[in-house]
Design an enzyme around this catalytic site. Sequence first.
Site, PDB file in Angstrom:
ATOM      1  N   ALA A  14      70.795  36.307  51.089  1.00 18.31           N
ATOM      2  CA  ALA A  14      71.247  36.577  49.621  1.00 18.31           C
ATOM      3  C   ALA A  14      71.734  35.282  49.073  1.00 18.31           C
ATOM      4  CB  ALA A  14      72.626  37.706  49.765  1.00 18.31           C
ATOM      5  N   VAL A 130      67.356  25.116  58.088  1.00 17.57           N
ATOM      6  CA  VAL A 130      67.520  24.341  56.873  1.00 17.57           C
ATOM      7  C   VAL A 130      68.837  24.272  56.480  1.00 17.57           C
ATOM      8  CG1 VAL A 130      67.044  25.047  54.062  1.00 17.57           C
ATOM      9  CG2 VAL A 130      65.450  25.822  56.152  1.00 17.57           C
ATOM     10  N   GLY A 131      69.849  25.092  56.737  1.00 15.23           N
ATOM     11  CA  GLY A 131      71.274  24.950  56.634  1.00 15.23           C
ATOM     12  C   GLY A 131      71.755  23.618  56.957  1.00 15.23           C
ATOM     13  N   ASP A 160      62.579  15.899  51.788  1.00 12.07           N
ATOM     14  CA  ASP A 160      62.747  14.586  51.509  1.00 12.07           C
ATOM     15  C   ASP A 160      61.469  13.966  51.513  1.00 12.07           C
ATOM     16  OD1 ASP A 160      65.726  14.759  52.281  1.00 12.07           O
ATOM     17  OD2 ASP A 160      65.020  15.393  54.056  1.00 12.07           O
ATOM     18  N   HIS A 188      68.503  14.438  58.045  1.00 10.58           N
ATOM     19  CA  HIS A 188      68.426  14.869  56.700  1.00 10.58           C
ATOM     20  C   HIS A 188      69.701  14.687  55.913  1.00 10.58           C
ATOM     21  CE1 HIS A 188      67.669  17.186  53.013  1.00 10.58           C
ATOM     22  NE2 HIS A 188      69.000  17.993  53.384  1.00 10.58           N
TER      23      HIS A 188
HETATM   24  P1  NAD Z   1      74.018  29.808  49.188  1.00  8.85           P
HETATM   25  O1  NAD Z   1      75.623  29.564  49.428  1.00  8.85           O
HETATM   26  O2  NAD Z   1      73.605  29.918  48.068  1.00  8.85           O
HETATM   27  O3  NAD Z   1      73.500  30.721  50.345  1.00  8.85           O
HETATM   28  C1  NAD Z   1      74.025  30.706  51.636  1.00  8.85           C
HETATM   29  C2  NAD Z   1      73.904  32.123  52.316  1.00  8.85           C
HETATM   30  O4  NAD Z   1      74.258  32.030  53.506  1.00  8.85           O
HETATM   31  C3  NAD Z   1      75.020  33.129  51.636  1.00  8.85           C
HETATM   32  O5  NAD Z   1      74.311  34.026  50.923  1.00  8.85           O
HETATM   33  C4  NAD Z   1      76.118  33.135  52.918  1.00  8.85           C
HETATM   34  O6  NAD Z   1      76.588  34.688  52.469  1.00  8.85           O
HETATM   35  C5  NAD Z   1      75.000  33.272  54.000  1.00  8.85           C
HETATM   36  N1  NAD Z   1      75.559  33.053  55.286  1.00  8.85           N
HETATM   37  C6  NAD Z   1      76.780  32.298  55.442  1.00  8.85           C
HETATM   38  N2  NAD Z   1      76.984  32.433  56.855  1.00  8.85           N
HETATM   39  C7  NAD Z   1      76.281  33.138  57.366  1.00  8.85           C
HETATM   40  C8  NAD Z   1      75.933  33.647  58.700  1.00  8.85           C
HETATM   41  N3  NAD Z   1      76.786  33.208  59.359  1.00  8.85           N
HETATM   42  N4  NAD Z   1      74.863  34.459  59.143  1.00  8.85           N
HETATM   43  C9  NAD Z   1      73.795  34.930  57.849  1.00  8.85           C
HETATM   44  N5  NAD Z   1      74.155  34.214  56.481  1.00  8.85           N
HETATM   45  C10 NAD Z   1      75.153  33.393  56.291  1.00  8.85           C
HETATM   46  O7  NAD Z   1      73.401  28.585  49.991  1.00  8.85           O
HETATM   47  P2  NAD Z   1      71.890  27.627  49.900  1.00  8.85           P
HETATM   48  O8  NAD Z   1      71.902  27.123  48.604  1.00  8.85           O
HETATM   49  O9  NAD Z   1      70.944  28.748  49.907  1.00  8.85           O
HETATM   50  O10 NAD Z   1      71.833  26.932  50.845  1.00  8.85           O
HETATM   51  C11 NAD Z   1      71.703  27.006  52.105  1.00  8.85           C
HETATM   52  C12 NAD Z   1      71.832  25.921  53.243  1.00  8.85           C
HETATM   53  O11 NAD Z   1      70.875  25.048  52.961  1.00  8.85           O
HETATM   54  C13 NAD Z   1      73.194  25.075  52.740  1.00  8.85           C
HETATM   55  O12 NAD Z   1      73.532  24.598  54.022  1.00  8.85           O
HETATM   56  C14 NAD Z   1      72.331  23.611  52.083  1.00  8.85           C
HETATM   57  O13 NAD Z   1      73.184  22.695  52.105  1.00  8.85           O
HETATM   58  C15 NAD Z   1      71.096  23.847  52.762  1.00  8.85           C
HETATM   59  N6  NAD Z   1      70.055  22.912  52.168  1.00  8.85           N
HETATM   60  C16 NAD Z   1      69.314  22.356  53.096  1.00  8.85           C
HETATM   61  C17 NAD Z   1      68.244  21.443  52.659  1.00  8.85           C
HETATM   62  C18 NAD Z   1      67.434  20.758  53.357  1.00  8.85           C
HETATM   63  O14 NAD Z   1      66.454  19.999  52.866  1.00  8.85           O
HETATM   64  N7  NAD Z   1      67.428  20.687  54.763  1.00  8.85           N
HETATM   65  C19 NAD Z   1      67.921  21.462  51.056  1.00  8.85           C
HETATM   66  C20 NAD Z   1      68.787  22.264  50.432  1.00  8.85           C
HETATM   67  C21 NAD Z   1      69.952  22.956  50.959  1.00  8.85           C
HETATM   68  C1  LMR Z   2      69.214  18.635  49.342  1.00 10.53           C
HETATM   69  O1  LMR Z   2      68.923  17.628  50.111  1.00 10.53           O
HETATM   70  O2  LMR Z   2      68.869  18.764  48.399  1.00 10.53           O
HETATM   71  C2  LMR Z   2      70.190  19.364  50.275  1.00 10.53           C
HETATM   72  O3  LMR Z   2      70.297  19.163  51.565  1.00 10.53           O
HETATM   73  C3  LMR Z   2      71.533  19.735  49.625  1.00 10.53           C
HETATM   74  C4  LMR Z   2      72.639  18.416  49.936  1.00 10.53           C
HETATM   75  O4  LMR Z   2      73.460  18.833  50.187  1.00 10.53           O
HETATM   76  O5  LMR Z   2      71.980  17.300  49.717  1.00 10.53           O
END
Ligand code: NAD
Ligand code: LMR
Length: 329
Positions: A14, A130-131, A160, A188
Amino acid sequence: MTQAPVNVTVTGAAGQIGYALLFRIASGQLLGQDTPVRLRLLEIPQAVKAAEGTALELEDGAFPLLAGIDIFDDPKQAFEGTNVALLVGARPRTKGMERGDLLEANGGIFKPQGEAINAGAADDVKVLVVGNPANTNALIAKAHAPDVPAERFTAMTRLDHNRAVAQLAKKLGVAVTDIRKLTIWGNHSATQYPDIFNAEVKGQNAAEAVNDQAWLENEFIPRVAKRGAEIIEARGASSAASAANAAIDHVYDWVNGTPEGDWVSMGVPSDGSYGVPEGLISSFPVVCKNGSYEIVQGLEINDFSRSRIDASVGELVEERDAVTKLGLV
Ligand code: NAD
Ligand code: LMR
């Protein structure tokens, strides 16, 4: 349709990345146009209703390849029989926060998810974290899935990689498709090292084509490494559609293979290559073939690259030590 549906679990369904990702998975962009998918969405209980809303919209897409959608708030159920697990759900970084601050908050999420993958995922499961902090979250999940081959746990540095390709293409006034063999090394995070010394532009060495060390050090590397923060500053929220796009690219290439004469960047468990301590999930150049990947071997690493790689790997070691102290690995 030529085969049985592939089960794809998406956590954080979501959230903003989930919203950008799910429709592209349903349309066949994750696995290919011959592969039907069954979505298994995992959310925390408070967000299940919103995930149900997204599921209604997915239904309204009438996607020919979408074989079904199930929604769960229990990781054990969500990962049952999963072939591809996209671990997106986590707490995103907000303004002024460093990714390291998130270690403890997110550690608690990835331990039970690793256990659930270990307990119930399909034998061929592929995991993309991803998180954030993605590399160390993947390390935590891997540590709790001893029956799953370690190399199936990967972390996303494809965003990246794509950012670096785009910035280099812009600098040189060429198309992104003219750039090959770019590498993101390490974490990352802001310490990541986008390496153009082994990259090619229309067959020419990219560092020679740029021939501008000041641009490399003062513009290109910080721009790519801090792009996440730049997006947060501009949008007031972390990158979402570009992150979903990179997740699609990562899994698509892992499953379908990388193009001949090129490679991509993936955070994968180190086998000790390039002096990265074994077991750390660090970004490397990889080629994918027949559903698996291999770290590209034999690249020349100059002194500049060596010190940048060592710095980012050093940060990964610190993160690993921190989560070890917290009892998470
Ligand atoms: P967001 O807050 O919009 O969505 C995160 C969702 O995860 C929420 O809906 C939340 O309810 C859900 N969630 C939280 N704990 C959970 C659990 N235990 N089980 C299942 N769902 C759970 O965040 P977003 O913008 O979608 O970003 C998600 C993640 O991706 C963040 O950690 C962000 O930093 C990361 N991210 C990583 C990269 C990358 O390049 N690796 C890039 C962008 C964002
Ligand atoms: C990104 O690289 O866009 C994500 O990992 C978000 C962040 O925390 O930088």
